[in-house]
Design an enzyme around this catalytic site. Sequence first.
Site, short mmCIF file in Angstrom:
data_model
loop_
_atom_site.label_atom_id
_atom_site.label_comp_id
_atom_site.label_asym_id
_atom_site.label_seq_id
_atom_site.Cartn_x
_atom_site.Cartn_y
_atom_site.Cartn_z
N TYR A 138 0.83 -1.21 0.00
CA TYR A 138 0.00 0.00 0.00
C TYR A 138 0.86 1.27 0.00
CZ TYR A 138 -4.10 -2.87 1.18
OH TYR A 138 -5.11 -3.79 1.18
N LYS A 189 2.82 -15.23 2.48
CA LYS A 189 2.71 -15.98 1.22
C LYS A 189 4.14 -16.37 0.85
CE LYS A 189 0.22 -17.40 -2.29
NZ LYS A 189 -0.66 -18.57 -2.16
N ASP A 221 -3.75 -17.73 1.77
CA ASP A 221 -4.91 -18.37 1.14
C ASP A 221 -5.51 -19.41 2.08
OD1 ASP A 221 -2.43 -19.54 0.72
OD2 ASP A 221 -2.94 -20.42 -1.22
N ASP A 245 -5.70 -6.43 5.93
CA ASP A 245 -6.87 -5.67 5.49
C ASP A 245 -8.01 -6.65 5.15
OD1 ASP A 245 -8.56 -3.78 4.45
OD2 ASP A 245 -7.27 -3.20 2.77
N ASP A 249 -11.36 -7.99 7.90
CA ASP A 249 -12.77 -7.84 7.52
C ASP A 249 -13.48 -9.19 7.50
OD1 ASP A 249 -12.67 -5.13 7.32
OD2 ASP A 249 -13.46 -5.02 5.28
#
Length: 356
Positions: A138, A189, A221, A245, A249
């Site tokens: 980001y 990852k 994942d 992020d 959620d």
Amino acid sequence: MKIAILPGDGIGPEIVAQAVKVLKALGSDGLKLELEEAPFGGAGCDAHGDPLPEPTLMLARAADAVLCGAVGGPKYDALPRAQRPEQGILRIRRELGLFANLRPALMFPELVGASSLKPEIVSGLDVMIVRELTGDIYFGEPRGRRQNARNEREGYDTMLYSEPEIRRIAEVGFAAAMKRGKRLTSVDKENVLETSRFWREVVTEVGRRYPQVALAHMYVDNAAMQLVRAPKQFDVIVTGNMFGDILSDEASMLTGSIGMLPSASLDERGKGLYEPAHGSAPDIAGKNAANPLATILSAAMMLRYTFNQDVAAARVEKAVKRVLAEGWRTADIHEPGARKVGTAEMGDAVVAALRS
Ligand code: NAD
């Protein structure tokens, strides 16, 4: 204990008023709290033409902790980007160096029916997601648009983490695990990304100083899958900005109710900004209909993570559990047979439970 109170917009002032009631009720039990309020978000634009007015920023800097409601609303949607209330949130996080976002997903037994997952999957759920907030893809440079060698347009970003950035968020993850069930899952990852290989290496190094905490690593994942398959396997999850992020959620929705979700954003010395995970809910603003429990639980996080007042924090959380067990419900979590109450009455019920 100096607390800056930034009610914000929409339901913000109503829900923050309830958390303030609770903090004051604790204050009268022997905690010395100094509370000062300032305009923020749309209210900052109205008062000073800036979502984060200078006096508000100065107050937030001088305070030990900041309690926010929520910002934004249709009135401000047409403002230029820099003046939008949401920019106030991004700026205050940057100005205060808040790099660690803590988002618990806690299932209250009385609200199990509100989850979209089966009761046996979510009952007893208590997960904490620690998300890095100021680095990763980001913010990594370079980023932008360009023309490639084949003369095609392309967009690109840079995923990047420095060792100090990983170390400090790992420390927050281990510290949170020490205050809870002493299990930490680091999500990355590593099978694909160099940044993740480095992340895993550094988190493992930090972990050597926390022999009491059981550290596990998981690919993002798989973590996304495990959160809906068997979420109770997790205690604390620590991860980077982008993975966090998405996972925070996902995890928050396991509990089914947005009005119940607190959050904390911390700096390196434990100073924090505490706010509910939801927005300013303009559709119900001013109607005494909002659920104040996410904000009250955010105040409990403040007591635990900034002020190390674990006993007071647990008292507030217990009071919230008690009002739910007694059947008090705001409209968003109401079900037949429960006592439907407004925002202020819910705040009063928590204060009464705290005192009883
Ligand atoms: P929202 O979270 O404000 O509302 C989504 C839905 O959830 C609405 O139906 C609302 O009534 C309900 N809801 C939210 N909080 C509730 C509560 N405490 N009790 C009962 N019901 C509740 O999200 P939105 O509608 O997408 O955004 C509204 C405004 O909030 C926008 O201006 C947005 O930019 C802003 N926003 C601010 C923050 C923040 O301050 N950190 C976060 C998200 C959105």
